[in-house]
Design a protein around this motif. Structure first.
Motif, PDB file in Angstrom:
ATOM      1  N   GLU A 118       6.517   3.572  -7.892  1.00  0.00           N
ATOM      2  CA  GLU A 118       6.087   4.922  -7.531  1.00  0.00           C
ATOM      3  C   GLU A 118       4.587   5.076  -7.760  1.00  0.00           C
ATOM      4  OE1 GLU A 118       6.924   9.645  -8.615  1.00  0.00           O
ATOM      5  OE2 GLU A 118       8.020   8.051  -9.659  1.00  0.00           O
ATOM      6  N   ASN A 119       3.904   5.579  -6.741  1.00  0.00           N
ATOM      7  CA  ASN A 119       2.495   5.932  -6.895  1.00  0.00           C
ATOM      8  C   ASN A 119       2.436   7.309  -7.536  1.00  0.00           C
ATOM      9  OD1 ASN A 119      -0.203   6.550  -6.726  1.00  0.00           O
ATOM     10  ND2 ASN A 119      -0.400   6.205  -4.518  1.00  0.00           N
ATOM     11  N   ILE A 120       1.996   7.379  -8.784  1.00  0.00           N
ATOM     12  CA  ILE A 120       2.010   8.642  -9.516  1.00  0.00           C
ATOM     13  C   ILE A 120       0.682   9.380  -9.413  1.00  0.00           C
ATOM     14  CG2 ILE A 120       3.772   7.877 -11.139  1.00  0.00           C
ATOM     15  CD1 ILE A 120       1.582   7.244 -13.142  1.00  0.00           C
ATOM     16  N   SER A 121      -0.262   8.827  -8.661  1.00  0.00           N
ATOM     17  CA  SER A 121      -1.557   9.480  -8.502  1.00  0.00           C
ATOM     18  C   SER A 121      -1.451  10.635  -7.514  1.00  0.00           C
ATOM     19  CB  SER A 121      -2.603   8.476  -8.007  1.00  0.00           C
ATOM     20  OG  SER A 121      -3.814   9.119  -7.697  1.00  0.00           O
ATOM     21  N   GLU A 122      -2.194  11.684  -7.784  1.00  0.00           N
ATOM     22  CA  GLU A 122      -2.194  12.851  -6.896  1.00  0.00           C
ATOM     23  C   GLU A 122      -3.057  12.639  -5.665  1.00  0.00           C
ATOM     24  OE1 GLU A 122      -0.438  15.445  -6.960  1.00  0.00           O
ATOM     25  OE2 GLU A 122       0.387  15.559  -8.988  1.00  0.00           O
ATOM     26  N   GLY A 123      -4.132  11.838  -5.798  1.00  0.00           N
ATOM     27  CA  GLY A 123      -5.061  11.738  -4.682  1.00  0.00           C
ATOM     28  C   GLY A 123      -5.572  10.349  -4.384  1.00  0.00           C
ATOM     29  N   LEU A 148       9.054 -11.554  -8.881  1.00  0.00           N
ATOM     30  CA  LEU A 148       7.833 -10.874  -8.483  1.00  0.00           C
ATOM     31  C   LEU A 148       6.821 -10.872  -9.623  1.00  0.00           C
ATOM     32  CD1 LEU A 148      10.077  -9.489  -6.572  1.00  0.00           C
ATOM     33  CD2 LEU A 148       8.455  -7.608  -6.416  1.00  0.00           C
ATOM     34  N   ILE A 149       5.569 -11.113  -9.295  1.00  0.00           N
ATOM     35  CA  ILE A 149       4.458 -10.858 -10.195  1.00  0.00           C
ATOM     36  C   ILE A 149       3.577  -9.822  -9.513  1.00  0.00           C
ATOM     37  CG2 ILE A 149       2.493 -11.800 -11.469  1.00  0.00           C
ATOM     38  CD1 ILE A 149       5.075 -12.988 -12.401  1.00  0.00           C
ATOM     39  N   LEU A 150       3.437  -8.651 -10.126  1.00  0.00           N
ATOM     40  CA  LEU A 150       2.646  -7.564  -9.546  1.00  0.00           C
ATOM     41  C   LEU A 150       1.266  -7.526 -10.186  1.00  0.00           C
ATOM     42  CD1 LEU A 150       5.274  -4.649  -9.696  1.00  0.00           C
ATOM     43  CD2 LEU A 150       4.865  -6.219  -7.801  1.00  0.00           C
ATOM     44  N   PHE A 151       0.244  -7.303  -9.355  1.00  0.00           N
ATOM     45  CA  PHE A 151      -1.116  -7.073  -9.831  1.00  0.00           C
ATOM     46  C   PHE A 151      -1.617  -5.785  -9.196  1.00  0.00           C
ATOM     47  CE2 PHE A 151      -5.739  -7.590  -8.842  1.00  0.00           C
ATOM     48  CZ  PHE A 151      -6.216  -7.461 -10.134  1.00  0.00           C
ATOM     49  N   VAL A 152      -1.949  -4.802 -10.026  1.00  0.00           N
ATOM     50  CA  VAL A 152      -2.414  -3.516  -9.501  1.00  0.00           C
ATOM     51  C   VAL A 152      -3.889  -3.655  -9.150  1.00  0.00           C
ATOM     52  CG1 VAL A 152      -2.647  -1.051  -9.924  1.00  0.00           C
ATOM     53  CG2 VAL A 152      -0.747  -2.314 -10.965  1.00  0.00           C
ATOM     54  N   ARG A 153      -4.152  -3.726  -7.878  1.00  0.00           N
ATOM     55  CA  ARG A 153      -5.541  -3.860  -7.413  1.00  0.00           C
ATOM     56  C   ARG A 153      -6.304  -2.555  -7.563  1.00  0.00           C
ATOM     57  NH1 ARG A 153     -10.106  -4.226  -7.054  1.00  0.00           N
ATOM     58  NH2 ARG A 153     -11.399  -4.749  -5.257  1.00  0.00           N
ATOM     59  N   ARG A 154      -5.641  -1.465  -7.246  1.00  0.00           N
ATOM     60  CA  ARG A 154      -6.298  -0.157  -7.333  1.00  0.00           C
ATOM     61  C   ARG A 154      -5.239   0.925  -7.459  1.00  0.00           C
ATOM     62  NH1 ARG A 154      -8.694  -0.591  -3.020  1.00  0.00           N
ATOM     63  NH2 ARG A 154     -10.667  -1.470  -3.751  1.00  0.00           N
ATOM     64  N   GLY A 155      -5.441   1.874  -8.397  1.00  0.00           N
ATOM     65  CA  GLY A 155      -4.554   3.020  -8.508  1.00  0.00           C
ATOM     66  C   GLY A 155      -3.743   3.028  -9.786  1.00  0.00           C
ATOM     67  N   GLN A 156      -2.816   3.991  -9.852  1.00  0.00           N
ATOM     68  CA  GLN A 156      -1.891   4.140 -10.971  1.00  0.00           C
ATOM     69  C   GLN A 156      -0.472   4.211 -10.432  1.00  0.00           C
ATOM     70  OE1 GLN A 156      -3.839   7.722 -12.764  1.00  0.00           O
ATOM     71  NE2 GLN A 156      -3.764   6.513 -14.651  1.00  0.00           N
ATOM     72  N   MET A 157       0.454   3.639 -11.168  1.00  0.00           N
ATOM     73  CA  MET A 157       1.823   3.598 -10.675  1.00  0.00           C
ATOM     74  C   MET A 157       2.800   3.618 -11.834  1.00  0.00           C
ATOM     75  SD  MET A 157       2.307  -0.443  -9.696  1.00  0.00           S
ATOM     76  CE  MET A 157       4.083  -0.269  -9.504  1.00  0.00           C
ATOM     77  N   LYS A 158       4.036   3.888 -11.485  1.00  0.00           N
ATOM     78  CA  LYS A 158       5.144   3.745 -12.427  1.00  0.00           C
ATOM     79  C   LYS A 158       6.135   2.767 -11.827  1.00  0.00           C
ATOM     80  CE  LYS A 158       8.279   6.999 -13.022  1.00  0.00           C
ATOM     81  NZ  LYS A 158       8.945   8.252 -13.477  1.00  0.00           N
ATOM     82  N   VAL A 159       6.589   1.829 -12.647  1.00  0.00           N
ATOM     83  CA  VAL A 159       7.606   0.886 -12.214  1.00  0.00           C
ATOM     84  C   VAL A 159       8.813   1.051 -13.118  1.00  0.00           C
ATOM     85  CG1 VAL A 159       6.536  -0.938 -13.604  1.00  0.00           C
ATOM     86  CG2 VAL A 159       8.164  -1.548 -11.823  1.00  0.00           C
ATOM     87  N   GLY A 160       9.975   1.143 -12.518  1.00  0.00           N
ATOM     88  CA  GLY A 160      11.222   1.193 -13.264  1.00  0.00           C
ATOM     89  C   GLY A 160      12.067  -0.003 -12.883  1.00  0.00           C
ATOM     90  N   THR A 186       0.858  -1.189   0.000  1.00  0.00           N
ATOM     91  CA  THR A 186       0.000   0.000   0.000  1.00  0.00           C
ATOM     92  C   THR A 186       0.889   1.232   0.000  1.00  0.00           C
ATOM     93  OG1 THR A 186      -1.723  -1.147   1.252  1.00  0.00           O
ATOM     94  CG2 THR A 186      -1.820   1.253   1.218  1.00  0.00           C
ATOM     95  N   MET A 187       0.648   2.153  -0.934  1.00  0.00           N
ATOM     96  CA  MET A 187       1.459   3.361  -1.038  1.00  0.00           C
ATOM     97  C   MET A 187       0.564   4.584  -1.145  1.00  0.00           C
ATOM     98  SD  MET A 187       4.385   1.913  -3.702  1.00  0.00           S
ATOM     99  CE  MET A 187       5.211   3.503  -3.795  1.00  0.00           C
ATOM    100  N   GLU A 188       0.883   5.602  -0.371  1.00  0.00           N
ATOM    101  CA  GLU A 188       0.135   6.852  -0.398  1.00  0.00           C
ATOM    102  C   GLU A 188       0.429   7.605  -1.698  1.00  0.00           C
ATOM    103  OE1 GLU A 188      -2.101   7.712   1.789  1.00  0.00           O
ATOM    104  OE2 GLU A 188      -1.725   5.957   3.052  1.00  0.00           O
ATOM    105  N   PRO A 189      -0.432   8.571  -2.049  1.00  0.00           N
ATOM    106  CA  PRO A 189      -0.178   9.363  -3.258  1.00  0.00           C
ATOM    107  C   PRO A 189       1.207  10.009  -3.238  1.00  0.00           C
ATOM    108  CG  PRO A 189      -2.391   9.786  -2.456  1.00  0.00           C
ATOM    109  CD  PRO A 189      -1.712   8.945  -1.415  1.00  0.00           C
ATOM    110  N   ARG A 190       1.859  10.018  -4.388  1.00  0.00           N
ATOM    111  CA  ARG A 190       3.194  10.607  -4.568  1.00  0.00           C
ATOM    112  C   ARG A 190       4.216  10.010  -3.598  1.00  0.00           C
ATOM    113  NH1 ARG A 190       3.457  12.051  -9.581  1.00  0.00           N
ATOM    114  NH2 ARG A 190       1.935  13.609 -10.203  1.00  0.00           N
ATOM    115  N   SER A 191       4.258   8.701  -3.564  1.00  0.00           N
ATOM    116  CA  SER A 191       5.245   8.012  -2.729  1.00  0.00           C
ATOM    117  C   SER A 191       6.089   7.090  -3.585  1.00  0.00           C
ATOM    118  CB  SER A 191       4.561   7.225  -1.609  1.00  0.00           C
ATOM    119  OG  SER A 191       3.693   6.245  -2.144  1.00  0.00           O
TER     120      SER A 191
END
Length: 467
Positions: free
Chosen positions: A142-147, A101-113, A85-90
């Motif tokens: 990175e959580n790229i969502s503002e809110g 790792l296998i990632l599944f985005v349950r909710r939100g937007q992110m950037k992975v590098g 779980t990551m807060e906005p802009r973290s």
């Protein structure tokens, strides 16, 4: 004559060993299987719901928890299921792990590098996306969502690692908390590796104290982790310009602007250069720039099966080739209120499930035909079903049940259904099965054909077919 007798004795002894040893091993194997089954049996139904969630990291900006799976002879691989779980802009700081790792985005937007073979690959993910990161590959999240808070469900597979009992992160970005693995080197080694002075490096590994998940300052391109290092680099550049009195003033002004832009990315590039051997332009020698690795979105995929009572999606290596490298499959199921998955078994893999929405129950049967578990599950619960064990999931009558999960094989699992229009009972309807069940053929036919639905079945009804 005596030599001949000895040879006959030796040959007879070898033949006896060839006959007895496999029998002994088979008996011992059967005892081991029985002991393993008894161990699972003694724990009751609760063993199939993984409740020991361990919090690995927790900061103001987010947290990561992991629950450990169970290995068995049918599936010796022991997956761990993680929740991030990551807060906005973290930012989850750059690291590599001893696990695929296998990632599944349950909710939100992110950037992975992540570092792929050709360099740094950056990809934006959204709700429903699946993405793979191989063990040993340096990455950040990175959580790229503002809110909006970011929720990720992931699998960790340490099968290829030494000491697979321990899931370990090796942080590249870090300071005092977490400490970067680079901090363990002597300052002279680092100074040579980074090609900078020891003074410039002195604060690079001391400035970050906020933990593995940190807030990212916006208004500049880099997080606070690298502020001190960039500031020292700025001072070094100004000092260098101050002692060069012969340069043309106009040229110096232009170079100043260019150098100030370079300062912003200096620490990050230097770090990647030391870790992956990249040139200052972000590329490796003799290679082209890396292309973004593919993702796969479960919510955008056409349903593999759908009827009035729900739908299901299963993704294997033939659909999403990145899964082939980890030998892990993923799936997503949605059941309407009161409906159920038909009793079935997985011939290829152990299954792990995470309840995303709603509530219901999971029913599991031992191979000997006795009930293993009938456990209630709700949002956030993790359950698992061993390979070959018959089971089914039932949604509560109060609302739909949605669950996502992983399987321990990337091959096409081809579950075997034990009831319904496409069941084994239907396919093997004949005198052999009738005799095995002690039924007349007409009785077996009525039993096998009474259920006209398949895979996902309607809620229980009182208007049953008379056999």
């Amino acid at each position: 004559m005596e030599v001949f007798r000895r040879r006959v004795f030796v040959v007879s002894l070898l033949l006896l060993l060839c006959v007895c040893l496999p029998m002994t091993m088979a008996r011992r194997g059967g005892q081991d299987d029985q002991e393993e089954m008894s161990s699972i049996w003694s724990q009751g139904g609760d063993v199939f719901v993984l409740r020991r969630l361990k919090k690995v990291y927790k900061t103001e900006a987010g947290e990561m928890s992991v629950v450990r799976g169970v290995s068995s002879k049918g599936s010796p691989r022991e997956l761990r299921i993680g929740f991030i779980t990551m807060e906005p802009r973290s930012l989850f700081v750059p690291q590599y792990m001893n696990a695929n790792l296998i990632l599944f985005v349950r909710r939100g937007q992110m950037k992975v590098g992540s570092i792929q073979k050709d360099g740094l690959v950056e990809k934006e993910l959204k709700t429903g996306d699946v993405y793979r990161i191989s063990s040993g590959s340096t990455f950040y999240l990175e959580n790229i969502s503002e809110g909006q808070r970011l929720n990720i469900i992931c699998s960790f597979d340490t099968t290829e690692a030494l000491g697979s009992e321990v899931l370990q992160s090796f942080f590249i970005g870090g300071g005092l908390q977490p400490q970067s693995v680079l901090a363990g080197f002597d300052s002279r080694i680092l100074s040579t590796a980074f090609n900078v002075s020891e003074e410039e490096l002195s604060s690079l590994f001391r400035g970050q104290k906020e933990g593995p998940i940190i807030y990212v300052e916006r208004g500049r391109d880099e997080p606070r982790t690298w502020e001190s290092a960039m500031r020292l680099r700025q001072q070094s550049l100004h000092s260098h310009r101050h002692h060069d009195d012969d340069r043309d003033e106009d040229d110096e002004d232009r170079e100043t602007e260019e150098e100030e832009e370079d300062v912003v990315v200096w620490a990050w590039r230097k770090l990647l250069s030391a870790v992956v051997g990249k040139k200052e332009d972000g590329r490796k020698s003799g290679t082209k720039s890396a292309a973004a690795a593919d993702t796969y979105n479960l919510y955008e995929r056409q349903h593999d099966f759908e009827n009035a009572y729900g739908w299901s999606v299963a993704v294997n290596e033939n659909v999403y080739q990145s899964l082939r490298h980890s030998d892990i499959g993923v799936y997503l199921v949605n059941l309407t209120a009161g409906s159920m998955m038909a009793p079935h078994l997985n011939p290829e893999a152990t299954e792990y499930g995470v309840v995303l929405r709603g509530s219901g129950s999971v029913h599991i049967v031992f191979p000997n035909g006795s009930a293993a578990a009938e456990v209630a599950v709700k949002e956030g619960d993790v359950f698992w079903v061993p390979r070959f064990f018959p089971f089914c999931q039932v949604a509560s009558r109060g609302g739909p049940l949605e669950f996502f999960g992983f399987t321990t094989s990337a091959r096409d699992n081809q579950p075997r259904f034990l009831a319904g229009a496409n069941s084994v009972m239907q396919e093997m309807r004949g005198p052999e099965l009738a005799a095995a069940m002690g039924l007349r053929q007409s009785e077996l036919d009525r039993l096998a054909q009474a259920q006209r639905q398949s895979v996902i079945l309607p809620p229980p009804s009182r208007s049953y077919v008379s056999i």
